[in-house]
Design an enzyme around this catalytic site. Structure first.
Site, mmCIF file in Angstrom:
data_model
loop_
_atom_site.group_PDB
_atom_site.id
_atom_site.type_symbol
_atom_site.label_atom_id
_atom_site.label_comp_id
_atom_site.label_asym_id
_atom_site.label_seq_id
_atom_site.Cartn_x
_atom_site.Cartn_y
_atom_site.Cartn_z
ATOM 1 N N GLY A 1 0.801 -1.225 0.000
ATOM 2 C CA GLY A 1 0.000 0.000 0.000
ATOM 3 C C GLY A 1 0.830 1.268 0.000
ATOM 4 C CB SER A 2 -0.361 4.730 0.529
ATOM 5 O OG SER A 2 0.219 5.971 0.842
ATOM 6 C CB THR A 3 5.067 5.867 0.440
ATOM 7 O OG1 THR A 3 4.392 6.963 -0.191
ATOM 8 C CG2 THR A 3 5.675 4.968 -0.616
ATOM 9 C CB THR A 4 0.715 7.814 3.727
ATOM 10 O OG1 THR A 4 -0.341 6.893 3.370
ATOM 11 C CG2 THR A 4 0.841 8.876 2.657
#
Lengths: 406, 143
Positions: B65-68
């Site tokens: 998933g997202s790098t956040t």
């Protein structure tokens, strides 16, 4: 991991507390995936939106500020969770605005270029072919790796600013030649690709590729950078694509064999039928559901995309009760003003917003239940944040839905 | 319940903790995947949807998933709603970043062990009591 004397000096705190913390994180993460060494990076792109960074993100950035941190290499920042100029118009709660402001202050004190854009490669942060960079933001990562041929992994929050403060990152993944080879071939057998087809193709490639590197055959040589931007954003949000090669177009597939002399593990032919199927699948709403809001600009619009919308919007105005929101970079907005294409649209009811986008802002305060967009990334990401139904359609359809002839 | 045994792996982050196992056979994400306010799994595609990770030994093959995701995970840790330990087949930077920052910022030591000599996804079952030692890289199924 083998460290240079200078890297040890960072780790031991000789360059201050912020850089010590940053180096400790870089070494810890580098060790966790067995990196041999750190390498210099020539630029960094960090995340900076409160909606995802939360209080923890503020805490880390403020810790780095109080530790005297300054970026050592040019560093840009992704869009904010709010429009700094128009947050009240967009009904952003005051406490939320204040948290984003704290983030903004910290980011700027660290010496980050206040770009607040997901397309840093258009201006302010333009790597050269082969340069190592450390970028966060999935759509920018895939553009830097693929279209430019610069090198970056999917740098997570925390590691991004640590790379900025030290100019270093662990050498793993896409920094290494052997990990940049394509293994999957997508053969596009469609002649007349239009603007919406690019993000849709991206969504197909992203959802089928897993962590493998796709090679795309059949894109026209006339494909624009904006189309590649939207293709990459679709691929990165539907899957985890950080690098693709487009035969004859992207640099590592123009001057060399992206498969490195090997046969592709898999060949997949994409026809118009599959494209139509994916387009329909991205839409989650049924045709009878009333549309509350139409949005464009994910990734943020370039000036060329803005000009195209302006020409389609002549003699039209936004319908009563409809919201039509367009997100763009500050640079595009300023250029558009100089071209005289912003004010006419504003007076016809379009809301422009800069340095943020619908995907990462607290749009849920509006209570929309059905959003229409021409962005695959927006369509794929927004429902997880805002619990809305999506209709995915091209720019013409979006404009027809949002506006009427005047 | 699984048989009592000790499995050797690689310690990535230090510390030792014992808790109840929750196992995801699919890659796991924290960005829009775990609500930091309470530790609930909110990713509608996750096999752990509806479960809670707070104080648990969280087992999954690798992050996605997202790098956040590192910020979402770190926020859960900050609020005291993170797992007590993590076991991965092969860890990746989103997970490692969050756990290292959890120690650096909030002094929370959540051990992470990966590259185990047995397939942890089939050996460990939901509800097992497991001790994870990030200093030695050992995972013990206690009961």
């Amino acid at each position: 991991m083998i460290l240079t004397d200078e890297e040890k000096a960072y780790r031991d705190g000789q360059y201050g507390e912020a850089k010590r913390l940053a180096m400790e994180l870089l070494i810890g993460v580098g060790d966790s995936f067995g990196a041999q060494r750190l390498i210099p990076v020539s630029s960094v792109h960090i995340l900076g939106h409160y909606g995802s960074l939360h209080q923890a993100g503020i805490d880390f950035l403020e810790r780095l500020v109080s530790g005297g941190g300054q970026c050592e290499v040019p560093t840009t920042v992704d869009p904010s969770s709010i429009d700094y100029d128009r947050w009240e118009q967009f009904k952003v709660p005051r406490e939320y605005m204040e948290q984003q402001r704290r983030l903004q202050v910290a980011v700027e004190k660290l010496g980050v270029i206040p770009s607040w854009s997901c397309t840093p490669y258009h201006s302010l942060n333009v790597p050269r072919f082969g340069q190592n960079v450390a970028w966060a933001e999935s759509s920018a990562i895939v553009y830097a790796n693929s279209v430019i041929g610069a090198r970056t992994n999917r740098t997570p929050f925390g590691l991004d600013i640590s790379a900025a403060l030290t100019g270093r990152i662990a050498e793993t993944g896409l920094y290494l030649d052997e990990n940049r080879r394509g293994t999957l071939l997508y053969d596009i057998q469609i002649n007349d690709l239009d603007d919406l087809d690019y993000p849709t193709l991206g969504a197909i490639v992203g959802s089928r590729s897993g962590s493998k590197i796709p090679v795309i055959k059949g894109l026209p040589l006339t494909v624009t950078n904006d189309q590649l931007k939207c293709f990459g954003a679709g691929a990165a949000s539907a899957g985890a694509v950080a690098l693709y090669h487009a035969l004859g177009i992207t640099p590592e597939a123009k001057y060399e064999d992206p498969f490195g002399g090997k046969e592709p593990e898999q060949v997949h032919v994409i026809t118009r039928a599959e494209l139509d199927e994916m387009e329909a699948q991205i839409t989650t709403a049924t045709p009878d559901q009333k549309i509350d809001m139409v949005t464009m600009g994910c990734p943020l619009l370039s000036i060329e995309e803005m000009k195209a919308i302006y020409h389609k919007m002549k003699n039209r105005r936004v319908k009563q009760g409809m919201h039509f929101w367009i997100y763009l970079t500050q640079e595009t907005y300023d250029l558009g003003k100089r071209l005289g294409i912003i004010e006419p649209l504003e007076s016809s009811g379009v809301w422009f917003s800069t340095r943020t986008c619908a995907t990462i802002s607290p749009v849920k305060t509006w209570g929309f239940s059905h959003v229409m967009t021409n962005s695959a990334k927006c369509a794929l990401v927004v429902p997880s944040e805002h619990n809305v139904k999506i209709t995915y359609a091209d720019t013409d359809a979006c404009i027809r839905t949002a506006t009427e002839e005047q | 319940m699984s048989e009592k045994r000790t499995i050797r792996g690689r310690g990535v982050t230090p510390g030792s903790a014992t808790g109840e196992a929750v196992v995801s056979e699919a890659a796991f994400m924290f960005a829009h995947g775990v609500e930091p306010k309470n530790g609930d799994v909110i990713d509608i595609r996750s096999p752990l949807l509806g479960e809670n990770v707070k104080g648990k030994v969280l087992i999954f093959p690798f992050g996605k998933g997202s790098t956040t995701g590192s910020a979402w995970f770190l926020e859960a840790i900050r609020q005291g709603n993170g797992p007590c330990a993590v076991i991965n087949v092969e860890t990746e930077p989103i997970i490692a970043t969050a756990l290292i920052l959890g120690r650096l910022l909030y002094d929370r030591r959540i051990p992470l062990v990966d590259r185990l000599e047995a397939d942890i996804l089939t050996v460990a079952r939901k509800g097992d009591t497991i001790t994870v030692n990030g200093d030695t890289g050992e995972v013990a199924i206690v009961s």
